[in-house]
Design a protein around this motif. Structure first.
Motif, PDB file in Angstrom:
ATOM      1  N   ILE A  75      58.261  30.316  38.448  1.00 43.51           N
ATOM      2  CA  ILE A  75      56.879  30.149  38.021  1.00 43.51           C
ATOM      3  C   ILE A  75      56.318  31.528  37.695  1.00 43.51           C
ATOM      4  N   ASN A  76      55.600  31.642  36.571  1.00 45.57           N
ATOM      5  CA  ASN A  76      54.940  32.891  36.174  1.00 45.57           C
ATOM      6  C   ASN A  76      53.586  32.566  35.593  1.00 45.57           C
ATOM      7  N   GLY A  77      52.643  33.490  35.736  1.00 44.54           N
ATOM      8  CA  GLY A  77      51.328  33.303  35.165  1.00 44.54           C
ATOM      9  C   GLY A  77      50.369  34.364  35.642  1.00 44.54           C
ATOM     10  N   THR A  78      49.097  33.987  35.705  1.00 42.80           N
ATOM     11  CA  THR A  78      48.049  34.906  36.126  1.00 42.80           C
ATOM     12  C   THR A  78      47.210  34.266  37.224  1.00 42.80           C
ATOM     13  N   TRP A  79      46.476  35.095  37.943  1.00 41.80           N
ATOM     14  CA  TRP A  79      45.570  34.613  38.976  1.00 41.80           C
ATOM     15  C   TRP A  79      44.337  35.512  39.014  1.00 41.80           C
ATOM     16  N   SER A  80      43.244  34.963  39.553  1.00 42.58           N
ATOM     17  CA  SER A  80      42.027  35.742  39.770  1.00 42.58           C
ATOM     18  C   SER A  80      41.267  35.133  40.936  1.00 42.58           C
ATOM     19  N   GLU A  83      38.707  34.491  47.892  1.00 42.85           N
ATOM     20  CA  GLU A  83      38.937  33.361  48.798  1.00 42.85           C
ATOM     21  C   GLU A  83      39.241  32.080  48.040  1.00 42.85           C
ATOM     22  N   GLU A  84      38.706  31.957  46.845  1.00 40.97           N
ATOM     23  CA  GLU A  84      39.022  30.834  45.960  1.00 40.97           C
ATOM     24  C   GLU A  84      39.711  31.406  44.733  1.00 40.97           C
ATOM     25  N   LEU A  85      40.928  30.969  44.505  1.00 40.94           N
ATOM     26  CA  LEU A  85      41.747  31.514  43.430  1.00 40.94           C
ATOM     27  C   LEU A  85      41.847  30.534  42.275  1.00 40.94           C
ATOM     28  N   GLU A  86      41.977  31.090  41.091  1.00 38.18           N
ATOM     29  CA  GLU A  86      42.257  30.293  39.896  1.00 38.18           C
ATOM     30  C   GLU A  86      43.548  30.809  39.303  1.00 38.18           C
ATOM     31  N   PHE A  87      44.408  29.885  38.929  1.00 38.95           N
ATOM     32  CA  PHE A  87      45.652  30.244  38.263  1.00 38.95           C
ATOM     33  C   PHE A  87      45.483  29.926  36.786  1.00 38.95           C
TER      34      PHE A  87
END
Length: 138
Positions: A75-80, A83-87
């Motif tokens: 799995i590859n991608g981005t996150w931001s 305490e609450e993360l979005e992929f």
């Protein structure tokens, strides 16, 4: 005299083994302190899950990239977030591996919880699973 020496050696060895056995936590990992949990909630970069074969894991880099595995597929991608993360735009290979649940490849968001757990959610906000904090990036 020889018997005394052998008996003493046996007792010393038994005590040493018992001392080693009693110092372990049983799970192989120590529980984080409250201050460590606070830091992780502020900066979640690091390993979540276990890189043991067949286990799901995500590694969040400080630059916003994420890499991982559902236990079979990469799995590859981005996150931001903190305490609450979005992929964003997670890509996954699509190999078939018998007995492996690909739940992690459907991750859209996640919530970090006290005790260093990541609750992984799909695009509808439904719970997919959890990952335990595995350590900071090296």
């Amino acid at each position: 005299m020889k018997r005394f020496f052998l008996s003493s050696a046996a007792v010393a060895l038994a005590c040493g083994v018992a001392a080693c056995a009693s110092t372990g936590s049983g799970s192989g990992a120590s529980q984080p302190t409250e201050s460590e949990t606070s830091v992780i909630l502020q900066d979640p970069a690091g390993l979540w899950g276990s890189k043991e074969q067949g286990q799901p894991w995500l590694e969040l880099s400080a630059d916003g990239k994420v890499a991982g595995s559902d236990g079979c597929n990469r799995i590859n991608g981005t996150w931001s977030g903190s305490e609450e993360l979005e992929f964003g735009a997670l890509a996954s290979t699509k190999m078939y591996c018998e007995g492996v649940d690909d739940w992690l490849s459907r991750a859209a968001t996640a919530k970090l919880e006290e005790g260093n757990k990541m609750l992984v959610l799909d695009a509808n906000g439904e719970e997919l699973g959890t990952l335990a904090y595995g350590g900071s990036n090296s």
